[in-house]
Design an enzyme around this catalytic site. Structure first.
Site, PDB file in Angstrom:
ATOM      1  N   CYS A   1       0.835  -1.195   0.000  1.00 35.17           N
ATOM      2  CA  CYS A   1       0.000   0.000   0.000  1.00 35.17           C
ATOM      3  C   CYS A   1       0.877   1.254   0.000  1.00 35.17           C
ATOM      4  CB  CYS A   1      -0.923  -0.004   1.216  1.00 35.17           C
ATOM      5  SG  CYS A   1      -1.985   1.446   1.302  1.00 35.17           S
TER       6      CYS A   1
ATOM      7  N   CYS B   1      -0.468   3.992   2.315  1.00 39.03           N
ATOM      8  CA  CYS B   1      -0.268   3.689   3.742  1.00 39.03           C
ATOM      9  C   CYS B   1       1.178   3.901   4.175  1.00 39.03           C
ATOM     10  CB  CYS B   1      -0.624   2.229   4.036  1.00 39.03           C
ATOM     11  SG  CYS B   1      -2.260   1.735   3.525  1.00 39.03           S
ATOM     12  N   ASP B   2       2.124   3.442   3.360  1.00 38.72           N
ATOM     13  CA  ASP B   2       3.519   3.378   3.783  1.00 38.72           C
ATOM     14  C   ASP B   2       4.460   4.325   3.057  1.00 38.72           C
ATOM     15  OD1 ASP B   2       2.761   1.376   5.536  1.00 38.72           O
ATOM     16  OD2 ASP B   2       3.236  -0.237   4.134  1.00 38.72           O
TER      17      ASP B   2
END
Length: 179
Positions: free
Chosen positions: A12, A15-16
């Site tokens: 992701c 997300c990261d």
């Protein structure tokens, strides 16, 4: 990575991605998700290697054009990752094989964007599925089959994450109680 940080493998970019500000990353894939992730990461990372197993991307032409115009995205075509060194917390070397030999690229992180196949075979003929096999349903989880609700990664949605799947379930439950 500097400072003893551990390298990560992520699925992701949203997300990261912030973990890789001004670092070197690789995105694996050639579809819309991979190119979209590469474009997103190009705003954070110093360099983004876009590794694809074919000689051309499958993503839509508009995304391909944007990738081609982005200076810090480096396409690596006809390449497949063969080895990630360092185990679960890789040390940042990704070996990929090209048709004419092998090469190692040192990166701080890798993002896998190679697609997925939904486990919806049991719903074929029960409710409407999209061209990729995901169940067609809105935010309310309602399908074309009376009384059947879906939530999470089987539903047609642009974002597949645990948090959105949980929200889908809550929405479907709330709506079901109100019927």
């Amino acid at each position: 990575m500097a400072g003893g940080e551990k390298q990560r493998i992520s699925y992701c970019a949203v997300c990261d991605g912030f973990f890789y500000k001004d670092k070197v990353v690789a995105v694996v894939g050639g579809g819309d998700t991979a190119l979209g992730d590469a474009l997103y990461l190009s705003k954070l990372a110093k360099t983004v290697y876009l590794i694809h197993r074919r000689d051309e991307f499958r993503a839509n032409k508009a995304l391909q054009k944007k990738v081609a115009e982005t200076d810090n995205i480096v396409p690596v075509m006809n390449a497949v990752i063969k080895e990630v060194t360092g185990g679960e917390n890789a040390e940042g070397r990704y070996l990929y094989a090209k048709r004419r030999g092998k090469r190692t690229i040192a990166v701080d992180g890798v993002f896998c964007a190679i697609g997925s196949v939904p486990n919806t075979q049991a719903l074929e003929g029960v409710c409407e599925l999209d061209e990729s096999g995901y169940v067609k349903a809105g935010e309310d989880g309602i399908t074309t089959a009376k009384g059947l609700f879906v939530a999470g990664d089987v539903r047609t949605t642009p974002l597949r994450q645990v948090i959105t799947a949980a929200a889908d379930g809550a929405n479907a439950l709330l709506l079901r109680k109100n019927i």
